[in-house]
Design a protein around this motif. Sequence first.
Motif, short mmCIF file in Angstrom:
data_model
loop_
_atom_site.label_atom_id
_atom_site.label_comp_id
_atom_site.label_asym_id
_atom_site.label_seq_id
_atom_site.Cartn_x
_atom_site.Cartn_y
_atom_site.Cartn_z
N GLU A 137 15.99 28.18 25.03
CA GLU A 137 14.86 27.63 24.31
C GLU A 137 13.58 28.42 24.57
O GLU A 137 12.63 28.35 23.80
N ASP A 138 13.55 29.15 25.67
CA ASP A 138 12.34 29.88 26.06
C ASP A 138 12.47 31.38 25.95
O ASP A 138 11.48 32.09 25.73
N ILE A 139 13.68 31.91 26.15
CA ILE A 139 13.89 33.35 26.17
C ILE A 139 15.01 33.71 25.19
O ILE A 139 16.04 33.06 25.15
N GLY A 140 14.79 34.75 24.40
CA GLY A 140 15.83 35.21 23.50
C GLY A 140 15.43 35.09 22.05
O GLY A 140 14.42 34.45 21.69
N GLU A 141 16.20 35.71 21.19
CA GLU A 141 15.90 35.71 19.77
C GLU A 141 15.91 34.30 19.18
O GLU A 141 15.10 33.97 18.32
N SER A 142 16.82 33.47 19.66
CA SER A 142 16.90 32.10 19.14
C SER A 142 15.67 31.28 19.51
O SER A 142 15.45 30.20 18.93
N ALA A 143 14.86 31.76 20.46
CA ALA A 143 13.63 31.06 20.84
C ALA A 143 12.46 31.47 19.96
O ALA A 143 11.37 30.92 20.10
N LEU A 144 12.67 32.46 19.07
CA LEU A 144 11.59 32.96 18.22
C LEU A 144 11.63 32.31 16.86
O LEU A 144 12.67 32.30 16.19
N ASP A 145 10.50 31.77 16.45
CA ASP A 145 10.39 31.15 15.13
C ASP A 145 10.58 32.21 14.05
O ASP A 145 10.05 33.30 14.13
N LYS A 146 11.34 31.86 13.02
CA LYS A 146 11.61 32.70 11.86
C LYS A 146 12.47 33.93 12.18
O LYS A 146 12.45 34.92 11.44
N ALA A 147 13.21 33.89 13.28
CA ALA A 147 14.13 34.98 13.58
C ALA A 147 15.19 35.06 12.48
O ALA A 147 15.64 34.04 11.96
N LEU A 148 15.57 36.27 12.11
CA LEU A 148 16.61 36.44 11.09
C LEU A 148 17.91 35.80 11.57
O LEU A 148 18.21 35.82 12.77
N PRO A 149 18.71 35.26 10.68
CA PRO A 149 19.91 34.52 11.08
C PRO A 149 21.08 35.42 11.47
O PRO A 149 21.10 36.61 11.16
N TRP A 150 22.04 34.82 12.15
CA TRP A 150 23.32 35.48 12.40
C TRP A 150 24.11 35.51 11.11
O TRP A 150 24.10 34.56 10.33
N ASP A 151 24.78 36.60 10.85
CA ASP A 151 25.69 36.66 9.71
C ASP A 151 26.76 37.71 10.00
O ASP A 151 26.87 38.20 11.13
N GLN A 152 27.53 38.05 8.99
CA GLN A 152 28.65 38.97 9.18
C GLN A 152 28.72 39.99 8.05
O GLN A 152 28.23 39.73 6.93
N VAL A 153 29.34 41.12 8.34
CA VAL A 153 29.75 42.08 7.32
C VAL A 153 31.26 42.27 7.50
O VAL A 153 31.88 41.66 8.38
#
Length: 698
Positions: A538-554
Motif C-alpha cells: 500500500e505504501d511502496i511499489g507501482e500498485s501504491a501509485l495512483d493512476k498506474a497503468l494496469p497489468w495486462d498480457q501480450v
Amino acid sequence: MTKRFAQPFIAALALTLSLGASSVSATLAPAPVHSQTLLDVVTALQQGHYNQVTFDDRLSSAVLDQYLSILDPERSYFYADDITEFEAFRSQLDDDILAGKSNAAFVIFNRYQERRSERIDYILTQLQHAEWDFTRDESLPTSRSEAPWPDGTAEMNDIWRKRLKSAVLSLKLADKTTDEARDILLKRYKNQKQRIEQAKNDDVFESFVNALTHEFDPHTQYFSPQGSENFEINMSLSLEGIGAVLQAENDQTKVVRLVPAGPADKSGQIKPADIIIGVGQGEDGEIEDVVGMRLDDVVGKIRGPKGTIVRLEIIPADAVDRQKRKIIKIERNKVKLEEQAARKRVLELTRDGKPYRLGVIEVPTFYIDFAALQSGDPNYKSTTRDVEKLINELRAEDIDGLVMDLRNNGGGSLREANELIGLFIQRGPTVQIRDATGRVDILGDFNPKVAWDGPLAVIVNRLSASASEIFAGAIQDYSRGIIVGNRTFGKGTVQTLQPIDHGQVKLTHAKFYRISGDSTQHRGVEPDISFPSLYSTEDIGESALDKALPWDQVRPVRHGRFPSLSPFMQQLIERHQKRTEQDPDFVFMRKQVAHLAEQKDASTLTLNETKLRAEQAKNEAWMLQAENERRAGLGLPPISQLSEADDNLPTDEQGRPINPEAEAILAESGEILLDLINLSISHTASNLPRRNSALPAE
C-alpha cells in the motif's frame, strides 16, 4: 491510505473568471509563454504517450480533482463553498487545455494562497496565546483525504486547533518542553508564511500541467526550465550529496529510494519510506525543522560539499511508534561507478554434516559505462562483464550453487538485463516491449555461451524494479532457477525525456512484458517462495501509485524451458516453512510485520498526553521484548534499550552495517537452494540443470 501524485514542490494555477464576493485579486497569472508550452505538452502526450487518453469532460473532471488533491491533500485549506465554486471548471478544463489556457488553475491557486495565509495566521495567533489541555480525551483523524471539505470557519479552526495540539504533543514526546515546542512551531509557520510569497508563475503552471500528465500515468511529468535544470541534482542528490531520491508528500519529505553505494545506502541508517523532518549541518549544528518546506529547499539543505557532515532527523518507516524520532549522521560524498559494481561472497552452509559452498553475487544496479564503450575501451565496465568475471572466480572456488541477490536493485540498463540473462541460458528471447501503436519488439540472447549452468536462486524484494524484474521474470519463465523473496516493485513501463521550448516532458512510451506474455507492470514478479516484508504494497511499489497503468498480457513467445521445478515446489515450500517457524530472525520479522499492520489500521491519534505516552511505552516495550526474544533464540545477550542493537551491528568490508534480517534472508535463500539441489539428486539428474546441461528446445 490514499495515494497521491508526488510533486517536487506544491504550486498552482489561475483564471480571470470572478468566483463571487469572497474572491481576491489574482497575485499570480499565466505568462505568455505558458500558452504555447501547454499546447506542446498536449501534443507530446497525444503523439508519444503509451496510454491514449481522450481530452473530454471525464478527463477535465479528473484533472480538477487531481489538482485540488495536489494543493490540499488533507482537505484542510479549502472550504466546501470554495469547492462548490470550483465546480464551474469541472467540464471546462479540457477545452481550456486544448486552447492553451491555464487561467482556471491560477484562480484556484490564488484562492489556495488566501486560505493558506488565513490558516497560518490562525496558527501563529494560537501559538502566541493558546494553552493546551493534554488531559482532555479528544483525538485527531490520521487522514482527512476522504473527509468532507470543512463547512465553515468554526469547523476549520477546530481541525487546525487539533493539528497544532498534536504537533505540540509530538514534540513533547520527543523530549521538548511546551515552550521549546512553541518556539519550533512558530519558526516553522513563520517560514511557511514567507514561502507563500515565493510562489512563481512557473511553479503554478508546472503543478497544473502535472495534474494533467498524472491522468496519463504517474511516471509522466512536465518540468519547467528550472525544474529541468534541477531534475537530476534535486531528485538524486548524487552530486556531493547523500545519494537519496526524495519526494514531497503532504508537508513532509519522503525517501523514495537510495542510490546504490551512495552515502545514505552505505550508512545503513536510512531506508525507503522513511520521513525526513529535520536537517542539521555538521557534527553539532542545530537541527532545522523542514516540515512544510519546499522539496527543493530541503534538498538544498541536505546537499553540500564532499566530506562534510549532514544530520537528519527521521521517522523510520518501520517504526512501531510513529511518534518516535531518530537522528542519523551521514558524510556527504560522490557516488562512484566502481562502488556500484556487482560484488561476490561465499556462503558456507552445512546440511546433514556435509559442508556446502554457495556463491552469492549482489547486483546493486544494472550499469554500463557507455562513454568507455563508445570510445572503444575494451575494458569498459558493465554489470554482465563484472558478473561473468565473478562467476568464473566463484567456479574456481568450487561452489555448489549460485545465489543472485537483486534486493533493492531499482533497475538501470535494459541492455544489461538482457545480456545478464544470457549468462544463464544458451539462447532465446528475454523480454518483450510494446509501444503505443501496439507493435511488439522482442529482445533476446543469441550468444550460446553460458557462464553458469548449475543450481541457481534469485532473491528479490519490493524494491527490486524494472530491469531487475525483467531478469527475475525471465529466469522464472525458463524455469532456470528458483525466485525467492517478496513481490517486486511492478514498474513495467519505459520513459523518455522529450525537450520542448519551455522545459521538457518525461513520457511513458512503452511497456515491458515477460516472454510468458505477462506484463511486469503493476503486479511485478511473484516469487516462488515468499518471505516476510516490512514494505507494505500500500505504501511502496507501482500498485501504491495512483493512476498506474494496469497489468495486462501480450502473446507469449516460443522459448525453451529447463526441467520444471514444479515437482519439488510443494516440498520446498514445506521445508522452508518448517525451518523458519522456529528461526529467531524469521519469527521476529513476522511479528514485526503483524504489529506494523495493526498500527497502520489506526484511524485516529489520541491527543491525551497520558494515553499517548502509554501507547509509546507499550510500543517500545513490545519492540524490546521482541528483539530480546530474537536475541535469546540466537544465543545473544539481552539488551536494555533498542538503541543498543543498532549501536552494535557488525559491518561489511565497505564499512556498511550488516542488517541481521537481511542476512537471515540470504541464509534462508541458501538453504532453499540446498533443498533444491538435494531433492534433485534424490530424484533424477534431469530434473535440475547441472553443469554442462543444455537448454532443451520446446
